[in-house]
Design a protein around this motif. Structure first.
Motif, PDB file in Angstrom:
ATOM      1  N   LEU A 176       0.820  -1.222   0.000  1.00 49.96           N
ATOM      2  CA  LEU A 176       0.000   0.000   0.000  1.00 49.96           C
ATOM      3  C   LEU A 176       0.847   1.263   0.000  1.00 49.96           C
ATOM      4  O   LEU A 176       0.424   2.305   0.478  1.00 49.96           O
ATOM      5  CB  LEU A 176      -0.968   0.011   1.192  1.00 49.96           C
ATOM      6  CG  LEU A 176      -1.961  -1.152   1.290  1.00 49.96           C
ATOM      7  CD1 LEU A 176      -2.910  -0.925   2.453  1.00 49.96           C
ATOM      8  CD2 LEU A 176      -2.738  -1.331  -0.006  1.00 49.96           C
ATOM      9  N   THR A 177       2.061   1.172  -0.546  1.00 51.31           N
ATOM     10  CA  THR A 177       2.906   2.351  -0.682  1.00 51.31           C
ATOM     11  C   THR A 177       2.618   3.014  -2.025  1.00 51.31           C
ATOM     12  O   THR A 177       1.986   2.434  -2.909  1.00 51.31           O
ATOM     13  CB  THR A 177       4.388   1.978  -0.593  1.00 51.31           C
ATOM     14  OG1 THR A 177       4.690   1.027  -1.626  1.00 51.31           O
ATOM     15  CG2 THR A 177       4.714   1.374   0.763  1.00 51.31           C
ATOM     16  N   TRP A 178       3.099   4.244  -2.156  1.00 52.78           N
ATOM     17  CA  TRP A 178       2.924   4.962  -3.422  1.00 52.78           C
ATOM     18  C   TRP A 178       4.155   4.697  -4.292  1.00 52.78           C
ATOM     19  O   TRP A 178       4.944   5.589  -4.576  1.00 52.78           O
ATOM     20  CB  TRP A 178       2.730   6.459  -3.177  1.00 52.78           C
ATOM     21  CG  TRP A 178       1.675   6.782  -2.155  1.00 52.78           C
ATOM     22  CD1 TRP A 178       1.828   7.440  -0.987  1.00 52.78           C
ATOM     23  CD2 TRP A 178       0.283   6.442  -2.224  1.00 52.78           C
ATOM     24  NE1 TRP A 178       0.640   7.541  -0.308  1.00 52.78           N
ATOM     25  CE2 TRP A 178      -0.340   6.934  -1.046  1.00 52.78           C
ATOM     26  CE3 TRP A 178      -0.523   5.773  -3.155  1.00 52.78           C
ATOM     27  CZ2 TRP A 178      -1.691   6.781  -0.775  1.00 52.78           C
ATOM     28  CZ3 TRP A 178      -1.876   5.611  -2.891  1.00 52.78           C
ATOM     29  CH2 TRP A 178      -2.449   6.110  -1.721  1.00 52.78           C
ATOM     30  N   SER A 184      -4.283   0.688  -8.027  1.00 50.96           N
ATOM     31  CA  SER A 184      -5.408   0.055  -7.321  1.00 50.96           C
ATOM     32  C   SER A 184      -5.381   0.398  -5.833  1.00 50.96           C
ATOM     33  O   SER A 184      -6.418   0.414  -5.172  1.00 50.96           O
ATOM     34  CB  SER A 184      -5.373  -1.467  -7.514  1.00 50.96           C
ATOM     35  OG  SER A 184      -5.632  -1.790  -8.866  1.00 50.96           O
ATOM     36  N   THR A 185      -4.193   0.669  -5.303  1.00 53.62           N
ATOM     37  CA  THR A 185      -4.106   1.143  -3.920  1.00 53.62           C
ATOM     38  C   THR A 185      -4.806   2.486  -3.773  1.00 53.62           C
ATOM     39  O   THR A 185      -5.553   2.717  -2.815  1.00 53.62           O
ATOM     40  CB  THR A 185      -2.634   1.267  -3.492  1.00 53.62           C
ATOM     41  OG1 THR A 185      -2.045  -0.027  -3.443  1.00 53.62           O
ATOM     42  CG2 THR A 185      -2.520   1.920  -2.118  1.00 53.62           C
ATOM     43  N   LEU A 194      -4.504 -12.796  -5.210  1.00 55.40           N
ATOM     44  CA  LEU A 194      -3.134 -12.506  -5.586  1.00 55.40           C
ATOM     45  C   LEU A 194      -2.661 -11.162  -5.052  1.00 55.40           C
ATOM     46  O   LEU A 194      -1.526 -11.027  -4.586  1.00 55.40           O
ATOM     47  CB  LEU A 194      -3.003 -12.527  -7.121  1.00 55.40           C
ATOM     48  CG  LEU A 194      -1.625 -12.199  -7.696  1.00 55.40           C
ATOM     49  CD1 LEU A 194      -0.601 -13.233  -7.221  1.00 55.40           C
ATOM     50  CD2 LEU A 194      -1.680 -12.143  -9.221  1.00 55.40           C
ATOM     51  N   HIS A 195      -3.538 -10.158  -5.108  1.00 55.26           N
ATOM     52  CA  HIS A 195      -3.127  -8.805  -4.767  1.00 55.26           C
ATOM     53  C   HIS A 195      -3.586  -8.429  -3.359  1.00 55.26           C
ATOM     54  O   HIS A 195      -4.714  -8.710  -2.959  1.00 55.26           O
ATOM     55  CB  HIS A 195      -3.699  -7.812  -5.784  1.00 55.26           C
ATOM     56  CG  HIS A 195      -3.236  -8.049  -7.186  1.00 55.26           C
ATOM     57  ND1 HIS A 195      -1.940  -7.850  -7.593  1.00 55.26           N
ATOM     58  CD2 HIS A 195      -3.907  -8.506  -8.288  1.00 55.26           C
ATOM     59  CE1 HIS A 195      -1.816  -8.152  -8.870  1.00 55.26           C
ATOM     60  NE2 HIS A 195      -2.990  -8.552  -9.315  1.00 55.26           N
ATOM     61  N   TYR A 196      -2.711  -7.716  -2.647  1.00 55.90           N
ATOM     62  CA  TYR A 196      -3.026  -7.325  -1.275  1.00 55.90           C
ATOM     63  C   TYR A 196      -4.235  -6.409  -1.222  1.00 55.90           C
ATOM     64  O   TYR A 196      -5.063  -6.511  -0.313  1.00 55.90           O
ATOM     65  CB  TYR A 196      -1.802  -6.652  -0.640  1.00 55.90           C
ATOM     66  CG  TYR A 196      -2.003  -6.296   0.821  1.00 55.90           C
ATOM     67  CD1 TYR A 196      -2.243  -7.281   1.782  1.00 55.90           C
ATOM     68  CD2 TYR A 196      -1.943  -4.968   1.249  1.00 55.90           C
ATOM     69  CE1 TYR A 196      -2.421  -6.957   3.120  1.00 55.90           C
ATOM     70  CE2 TYR A 196      -2.110  -4.637   2.583  1.00 55.90           C
ATOM     71  CZ  TYR A 196      -2.360  -5.634   3.514  1.00 55.90           C
ATOM     72  OH  TYR A 196      -2.549  -5.310   4.832  1.00 55.90           O
ATOM     73  N   TRP A 197      -4.366  -5.482  -2.186  1.00 52.03           N
ATOM     74  CA  TRP A 197      -5.510  -4.572  -2.166  1.00 52.03           C
ATOM     75  C   TRP A 197      -6.819  -5.353  -2.235  1.00 52.03           C
ATOM     76  O   TRP A 197      -7.825  -4.959  -1.643  1.00 52.03           O
ATOM     77  CB  TRP A 197      -5.434  -3.541  -3.291  1.00 52.03           C
ATOM     78  CG  TRP A 197      -5.534  -4.104  -4.692  1.00 52.03           C
ATOM     79  CD1 TRP A 197      -4.514  -4.433  -5.523  1.00 52.03           C
ATOM     80  CD2 TRP A 197      -6.747  -4.411  -5.400  1.00 52.03           C
ATOM     81  NE1 TRP A 197      -4.983  -4.928  -6.711  1.00 52.03           N
ATOM     82  CE2 TRP A 197      -6.365  -4.915  -6.666  1.00 52.03           C
ATOM     83  CE3 TRP A 197      -8.102  -4.310  -5.110  1.00 52.03           C
ATOM     84  CZ2 TRP A 197      -7.294  -5.325  -7.630  1.00 52.03           C
ATOM     85  CZ3 TRP A 197      -9.034  -4.715  -6.055  1.00 52.03           C
ATOM     86  CH2 TRP A 197      -8.629  -5.208  -7.297  1.00 52.03           C
TER      87      TRP A 197
END
Length: 1024
Positions: free
Chosen positions: A568-570, A582-583, A741-744
């Motif tokens: 969740l970093t930029w 997507s974050t 698959l994705h953390y978001w």
């Protein structure tokens, strides 16, 4: 005019609270003034909103004084026991809406702040209203009055240099430097003080009065003598120590005189002493602090309002040497009545009531005489039972079982160690504090251990090694640790073992969606408040529970294929192009998608709770976008009309250029043709940005703008981002989250699983009710969103134990699942007070911590009820009133138990309404037949249902605590009948012999304030 909407303030009070306000105002300014003293006590049962009554009294006082030509400005002085209590209540007491109204300071610093008191509120304001807060530990401290803090010494230095007619005097600054580490640091402090004072300097009226007092006591020549010693002789080490000691004595006297001069600068119209039983010495003018307070109480026509559910020792048993209920009571009445003849009349009424109670006389008539005698000076309201012999409190024992052989061996080892140290380890300490040898530092035995080890005492070292202690290596490795105590194991079984470690927030009291696999495994839960008489308990309980929860949460982190600290970093690629759009979509408040995928509306349309997956299931459309974020930002309505998307980094003031790059990229996607993606529905329904927008929109007033709602939603949403960006959160979701698959996308699933929308709606509704219950404008929405974000971002604290070895290596214990409330410092320590405020705010949010452990510092006046209705008595209190005080922390207005019962009973009413969910539920509860039967207290304090206040007595099998508890329950039933009486236990025995306990109402002293003519005591329509 003062700008106070008094009618609006009064309408925010319940009927019995309005009665109390009207009665006090009559005693202060109305027909009762001629027989009153200008002093009054509100002694309502704990949890019934005494600070809310004080809010009404403040508003009515302003109404009375704003047309009084003899009053130039209106000063309200609020004195409470600690800074956290002040932080909690100042917002409630601020009736003007002016953000700069409240001023928390010290009497010694009023010369620096007093010009603010006279500054008009704004154009057209005829009278300034001030709310000034003090704590006894900083302004009326008993004993010592030593060197104070650096700000006080800097102000004294500025005043001294002004009298010397110099801009900077090295010797003077050396003398006032005190504990500040370097001369340069203190010089900066002095320069900051000068800058704050401006060219006009300190308040001349305070400075002149201060000089008079200093000269009267011949302190100025003493200062000049010390200054001359520094200038001519210098300060070699031996001389420096004596000079510092002499100067500390002088500073103590200077601070006292500066505080006295500060009192004269105040023009107090109303002085409020909140939970004053913790600083009752202020009521005694024969004490040092009491003399200063008395000069404040007698300043002009000041009125004094006391607030306390336990204003005196309500019950003293025969074994409590030195305590005396009647002496406490009559001392308080002497202060309130301020007239010995009136006190004598009250004592005569009490004597007559005692005789009637023990001799089967006319107890009702004698009780009425006591009421008539006391009501001019005090009132007390109490909540009614739900039904005959049924109230909101139920017993849920916490059984610690039988101590294990290891624990008994530890007690034997501790006893030997105590004997060797000549510092006995109390059996109750061992019973209460797991791994006592690791948490003994604040006790005499711990001090003796340190002294012995410093002198290489081999015997002590050997005996210490035979006790049970924590291992730094084991804790650091997050290995499993035996909790060391049967009571703690029982608490863990009811919390961690039930899966609480899987949670980032509490389950909602009113879920909109069927809970997912994580939250459905938890069942009903409420946060727990643990109270103990032993200072080591909060550290041990918080540290060991948090360790066990964190250990389990990290169990699946090895499944991760990326770093938990980098999510969740930029992030950007080598060309500077954002790589995690997507974050941004996850936390972007998208008004149109939030409106389209509202879970509450869908639930209402369905006629009941729906499955989260079914709600957002959509067929994959033809030609959908490769990335959900592309479709998200291309969907019309991503920003409110008239708002520039690129303004987001500016109004949030993030200071992050990468975040600005992400927002710019989103703006470019908004220019593209609309597209679709199968995850759009999930983002609209469950993304934190969508949740934040809907939660704030539901409480927005007609004065709020769409832009204001959207901006506040950003603040709240980014607060949630800080939660999901924590490495420990990522590790937890690796352990319990979905296999996406994705953390978001895992975050989205968890938000759906945990009904985040329902949770946030409930939390925001509570924050709105704290502000009076009215819908919120743009500024208030921003304030609420900031408060939510701040609670979420509360840092984990690291507590420390020590190994039971000669090295006594520190064992750091990170605490988030469970926390300690109250530190080892004093109430006057600003850092301790700030931490306490942070902990309270976090516990009163749906987010972690889930267990709070405290000593008596958290027992009185503090709110812990928003998400908790369980109190664990780790040690039985010595007095029945302490039960009420402890349980009163969670048995309060719109508490967790009440909300659960309201939600369960009125879910169908919510489904059939178009109002915000909690507005609909409470409106239905107010109009229900059950509320009519409980009068003004329902549905706000009592409401029937499965949820109750859990009284959890922690004890071992066959413990003596069981019999002690039964005795306390007996006293709890009868102590109200012995108000103001000597030898209360004797009186109770005589009453039992005469059967008085069979009809408690006959001799009960009713101190409810007189009802307003149009209001019945119980039943009928309720206000507010």
């Amino acid at each position: 005019m003062t700008g106070v909407d008094v009618d609006a303030v009064m309408n925010g009070l319940k009927g019995f609270q309005q009665d109390a306000v009207e009665h006090v105002i009559d005693r202060f300014y109305g027909g009762g003034r001629s027989t009153g003293s200008g002093r009054f006590l509100i002694a309502d049962e704990t949890g019934l909103g005494k600070s809310v009554i004080a809010r009404g009294i403040i508003a009515q006082t302003i109404r009375e004084l704003e047309h009084d030509d003899s009053v130039g400005r209106i000063d309200i002085v609020y004195i409470c026991s600690n800074a956290d209590l002040a932080n909690q209540n100042l917002r409630r007491l601020n009736v003007t809406g002016e953000t700069h109204l409240a001023m928390a300071t010290r009497l010694t610093l009023l010369a620096r702040e007093s010009r603010k008191l006279a500054t008009p509120d704004g154009e057209g304001a005829s009278k300034k209203v001030n709310l000034v807060s003090f704590t006894p530990g900083t302004s009326f401290k008993e004993g010592g009055w030593r060197s104070g803090n650096a700000d006080e010494r800097a102000l004294l230095c500025v005043i001294a240099e002004a009298r010397l007619a110099v801009d900077a005097d090295e010797a003077t600054r050396w003398l006032f430097q005190g504990a500040v580490q370097s001369p340069g640091a203190f010089v900066r402090r002095v320069n900051d003080t000068r800058a704050k004072l401006g060219p006009e300097g300190a308040d001349p009226s305070i400075v002149d009065r201060f000089r008079e007092l200093v000269d009267r006591d011949e302190l100025w020549p003493r200062f000049l003598d010390l200054r001359e010693q520094v200038r001519t002789v210098g300060a070699p080490p031996p001389k420096r120590q004596q000079l510092s000691h002499d100067m500390s004595d002088l500073i103590a006297k200077l601070r006292r005189h500066l505080a006295t001069a500060g009192v004269k600068a105040l023009e107090p119209d109303l002085i409020i002493l909140d939970e004053f039983q913790r600083f009752r010495a202020l009521l005694d003018p024969d004490t040092e602090g009491g003399a200063l307070a008395d000069s404040l109480f007698r300043e002009g026509d000041a009125k004094v309002l006391l607030l306390s559910a336990t204003p005196f020792r309500a019950f003293t048993g025969e074994s409590e040497v030195g305590d005396d209920h009647q002496r406490d009571f009559l001392t308080l009445i002497d202060f309130l009545a301020d007239d010995p003849s009136r006190v004598a009349g009250i004592k005569n009424a009490l004597d007559g009531h005692r005789l009637a109670m023990i001799s089967n006389g006319d107890a009702a008539a004698s009780a009425l005489m006591v009421r008539d005698a006391l009501l001019p000076y005090m009132s007390r309201s109490e909540r009614p039972p739900l039904a005959r012999n049924q109230d909101m409190v139920v017993d849920r024992p916490l059984d610690g079982g039988v101590p294990s052989s290891c624990e008994i061996a530890d007690w034997a080892a501790l006893s030997k160690l105590g004997d060797q140290l000549n510092a006995r380890v109390d059996l109750e300490q061992w019973k209460s504090i797991p791994y006592f040898a690791s948490f003994m530092d604040t006790y005499k035995s711990g001090s003796r251990v340190r002294e012995a080890l410093e002198s290489d005492d081999a015997a002590v070292s050997q005996l210490l090694a035979e006790t049970r202690g924590l291992s730094r290596e084991t804790v650091s490795a997050q290995d499993e640790i035996d909790l060391g105590n049967g009571m703690l194991r029982a608490l863990a079984a009811d919390t961690i073992d039930r899966g609480w470690w899987k949670l980032l927030w509490m389950p909602p009291s009113m879920p909109y969606l069927e809970p997912g696999p994580v939250f459905s495994s938890i069942g009903d839960m409420t946060k727990h408040v643990v109270f103990s008489a032993w200072n080591g308990v909060p550290t041990a309980v918080a540290g060991l529970l948090s360790h066990d929860a964190a250990r389990r949460a990290h169990a699946g982190s090895e499944k991760a294929t990326d770093s938990t600290s980098g999510r969740l970093t930029w992030g950007v690629n080598d060309e500077g192009v954002p790589t995690q759009m997507s974050t941004l979509a996850l936390f972007w408040p998208h008004p149109s998608l939030a409106e389209a995928w509202d879970p509450l509306r869908a639930t209402r349309e369905q006629g009941g709770r729906i499955d989260a997956t079914a709600f957002t299931a959509t067929a994959a459309p033809e030609g959908e976008s490769r990335e959900p974020s592309h479709a998200f930002f291309a969907t019309a309505g991503a920003v409110p009309e008239g708002v520039d998307a690129l303004s987001v980094p500016r109004f949030l003031d993030t200071g992050s250029t990468r975040f600005a790059d992400y927002v710019h990229a989103a703006g470019e996607y908004m220019k593209r043709d609309p597209s679709s993606h199968h995850d759009l529905a999930r983002l609209g329904a469950h993304a934190p940005g969508s949740v934040a927008y809907r939660a704030l929109q539901a409480v927005a007033s007609t004065n709020a703008t769409q832009a204001g709602i959207w901006r506040a939603a950003w603040v709240l949403s980014l607060g949630l981002r800080s939660l999901f960006a924590r490495p420990e959160t990522a590790a937890l979701l690796d352990t319990v989250g979905s296999d996406r698959l994705h953390y978001w996308s895992v975050v989205l699933d968890y938000c759906a699983d945990g009904n985040l929308q329902a949770v946030m709606d409930e939390y925001v509704h509570q924050l709105r009710s704290e502000r009076g219950g009215r819908l919120l404008d743009d500024d208030q929405l921003w304030d609420v969103a900031s408060q939510v974000a701040s609670a979420i971002r509360t840092n984990a604290a690291t507590l420390r134990g020590h190994e039971a070895t000669a090295e006594r290596a520190a064992v750091p214990l990170a605490t988030r699942f469970a926390v300690r409330y109250g530190g080892a410092g004093t109430d006057a320590n600003e850092q301790v007070a700030a931490r306490q405020s942070e902990v309270r705010a976090a516990f009163n949010s749906p987010f972690a911590p889930f267990v709070l452990a405290s000593t008596s510092i958290g027992q009185e006046g503090i709110d812990f009820h928003w998400w908790s209705h369980a109190v664990v008595h780790w040690n039985l209190p010595s007095n029945p009133v302490d039960f009420e005080q402890r349980e009163g922390r969670v048995h309060r207005f719109m508490g967790h138990a009440v909300r659960k019962n309201v939600a369960a009973r009125h879910w169908d009413d919510v489904l059939s309404s178009e109002s915000a969910a909690w507005d609909a539920a409470f409106e239905a509860a107010v109009n229900s037949s059950q509320s009519a039967g409980l009068g003004q207290f329902a549905p706000w304090w009592v409401y029937d249902g499965d949820a109750r206040i859990h009284r959890r007595i922690a004890s071992f099998t066959l413990s003596r605590d069981h019999a002690k508890y039964e005795r306390l329950l007996d006293a709890l039933t009868l102590y109200r009948l012995t108000l103001g009486q000597p030898r209360q236990e004797d009186m109770i025995r005589l009453m039992k012999q005469n059967g008085v306990e069979q009809d408690l109402a006959a001799g009960a002293i009713d101190l409810r304030p007189p009802p307003r003519p149009e209001v019945k005591l119980f039943g009928g329509d309720q206000d507010g």
